[in-house]
Write a protein that holds these residues in place. Structure first.
Motif, PDB file in Angstrom:
ATOM      1  N   HIS A 196      34.421  -7.088  -4.450  1.00 28.54           N
ATOM      2  CA  HIS A 196      35.175  -5.866  -4.169  1.00 28.54           C
ATOM      3  C   HIS A 196      36.346  -5.687  -5.135  1.00 28.54           C
ATOM      4  N   GLY A 197      36.968  -6.786  -5.513  1.00 32.54           N
ATOM      5  CA  GLY A 197      38.123  -6.701  -6.396  1.00 32.54           C
ATOM      6  C   GLY A 197      39.409  -6.468  -5.628  1.00 32.54           C
ATOM      7  N   HIS A 252      29.494   3.491 -12.025  1.00 31.54           N
ATOM      8  CA  HIS A 252      29.963   2.122 -12.244  1.00 31.54           C
ATOM      9  C   HIS A 252      31.470   2.062 -11.988  1.00 31.54           C
ATOM     10  N   GLY A 253      31.949   0.866 -11.681  1.00 30.91           N
ATOM     11  CA  GLY A 253      33.376   0.622 -11.576  1.00 30.91           C
ATOM     12  C   GLY A 253      33.881  -0.096 -12.810  1.00 30.91           C
ATOM     13  N   ASP A 254      35.084   0.236 -13.227  1.00 33.70           N
ATOM     14  CA  ASP A 254      35.591  -0.401 -14.451  1.00 33.70           C
ATOM     15  C   ASP A 254      36.161  -1.800 -14.213  1.00 33.70           C
ATOM     16  N   TYR A 279      34.460   4.775 -11.997  1.00 26.82           N
ATOM     17  CA  TYR A 279      35.563   4.801 -11.040  1.00 26.82           C
ATOM     18  C   TYR A 279      36.577   3.714 -11.385  1.00 26.82           C
ATOM     19  N   PRO A 280      37.801   4.108 -11.725  1.00 25.91           N
ATOM     20  CA  PRO A 280      38.843   3.126 -12.013  1.00 25.91           C
ATOM     21  C   PRO A 280      39.121   2.247 -10.795  1.00 25.91           C
ATOM     22  N   GLY A 281      39.195   0.950 -11.030  1.00 24.18           N
ATOM     23  CA  GLY A 281      39.542   0.018  -9.968  1.00 24.18           C
ATOM     24  C   GLY A 281      38.387  -0.427  -9.100  1.00 24.18           C
ATOM     25  N   PRO A 287      33.760   1.229  -2.519  1.00 26.16           N
ATOM     26  CA  PRO A 287      34.878   1.286  -1.567  1.00 26.16           C
ATOM     27  C   PRO A 287      34.839   2.571  -0.747  1.00 26.16           C
ATOM     28  N   VAL A 288      35.325   2.488   0.471  1.00 31.68           N
ATOM     29  CA  VAL A 288      35.340   3.662   1.336  1.00 31.68           C
ATOM     30  C   VAL A 288      36.131   4.796   0.695  1.00 31.68           C
TER      31      VAL A 288
END
Length: 306
Positions: A196-197, A252-254, A279-281, A287-288
């Motif tokens: 998740h980060g 994708h997420g960065d 999506y940044p972050g 994420p919701v």
């Protein structure tokens, strides 16, 4: 016609025969609506396509189908098939030594098409996350006549020259699941926190609940190993992706710690006229906070394909 999420019909879990296996699925929305087939990733059961996500997508006028891939959850387990030794996985990851897999990602793609056959779905909007994205790509490559649109989420082309997770991260994320329930939940929750980060709040209670449900639905570590072997033995899809003509969205997420964002960029670059949404972050989860936007992107793509 659009409906509220609360009005969306949910059809309970069932099993159908598909590609010689039993595939477990459920669905949301009216069967007469255009179909959206959701394909989940490695070691992850269909319930990780969150029910609220499925209901929100179905409320936009779609019949949403989610299912357990082979070797996980309530779908068929191939326990008679051998799994590679730990050293074989390590040699493949570190030195690209050929790995013998009991089945290939193309077989999982055929499972999905078989599910569509069983449900009498002629064509569908195919959405896949992580390994599911790889499977979705293969369906578009091998059975383009069954695909209305393709959405590949936090996935890759199979090009092994692309950046990958660090060896330390990979070892943490791919450790063999512990069988004892309490230890398993602690270990698995830690893995999901890493995926998740740190940018978006981690919904530990919800994730732990899903992990507990997953363990009760079907705990099959050997199946996870066989799925992983299928990923590692897959061929590079880049040249085949260049031939696609289906409307395509790549998400994708960065901050993805497992499949770096460069893999999403490469996927979008390989597919003609694909739309890339970063999506940044965002890590290796949805994420919701961005889920509704992801749904809107999928809906926009689907409408453009009609």
């Amino acid at each position: 016609m659009k409906t509220s999420n609360l009005d969306v019909q949910h059809s309970n879990e069932k099993q159908v025969h598909a590609n010689g296996l039993l595939i477990n699925f459920d669905s949301f929305g009216e069967r007469s609506n255009p179909a959206v087939v959701l394909i989940m990733g490695l070691a992850t059961q269909m319930i990780f396509w969150d029910e609220a996500f499925c209901r929100a997508l179905a409320s936009q006028g779609f019949w949403v189908v989610r299912f357990d891939n082979r070797d996980i959850g309530k779908s068929s387990w191939l326990n008679k098939d051998k799994i590679p030794k730990s050293w074989a996985f390590l040699m493949n990851v570190l030195f690209a030594k050929k790995l013998k897999a009991s089945y290939q990602l193309t077989d999982l793609a055929q499972d999905t098409v078989g599910l569509m056959d069983a449900l009498e779905i002629e064509k569908a909007h195919i959405v896949g996350a992580s390994m599911g994205g790889m499977i979705a790509q293969l369906i578009a490559i091998e059975a383009p006549q069954r695909v209305l649109s393709l959405t590949s989420i936090m996935s890759t082309t199979g090009d092994r020259s692309l950046p990958r997770a660090s060896n330390t991260t990979a070892l943490q994320l791919l450790a063999t699941p512990v069988k004892e329930k309490t230890v398993y939940l602690k270990q698995a929750t830690k893995v999901w926190r890493i995926l998740h980060g740190s940018h978006y709040p981690f919904e530990q209670e919800r994730i732990t609940h899903l992990l507990r449900c997953s363990r009760e639905r079907g705990f099959n570590p050997d199946g996870i190993s066989r799925q992983f072997a299928a990923i590692l033995s897959a061929a590079d899809r880049t040249s085949a992706l260049r031939q696609l003509t289906k409307p395509t969205l790549v998400i994708h997420g960065d901050m993805d710690p497992l499949v770096p964002v460069e893999c999403g960029v490469a996927t979008a670059n390989a597919i003609p006229q694909a739309k890339l949404k970063i999506y940044p972050g965002m890590g290796h989860t949805i994420p919701v906070e961005v889920a509704l936007d992801v749904i809107n992107e999928i809906v926009e793509l689907a409408k453009s394909a009609n």
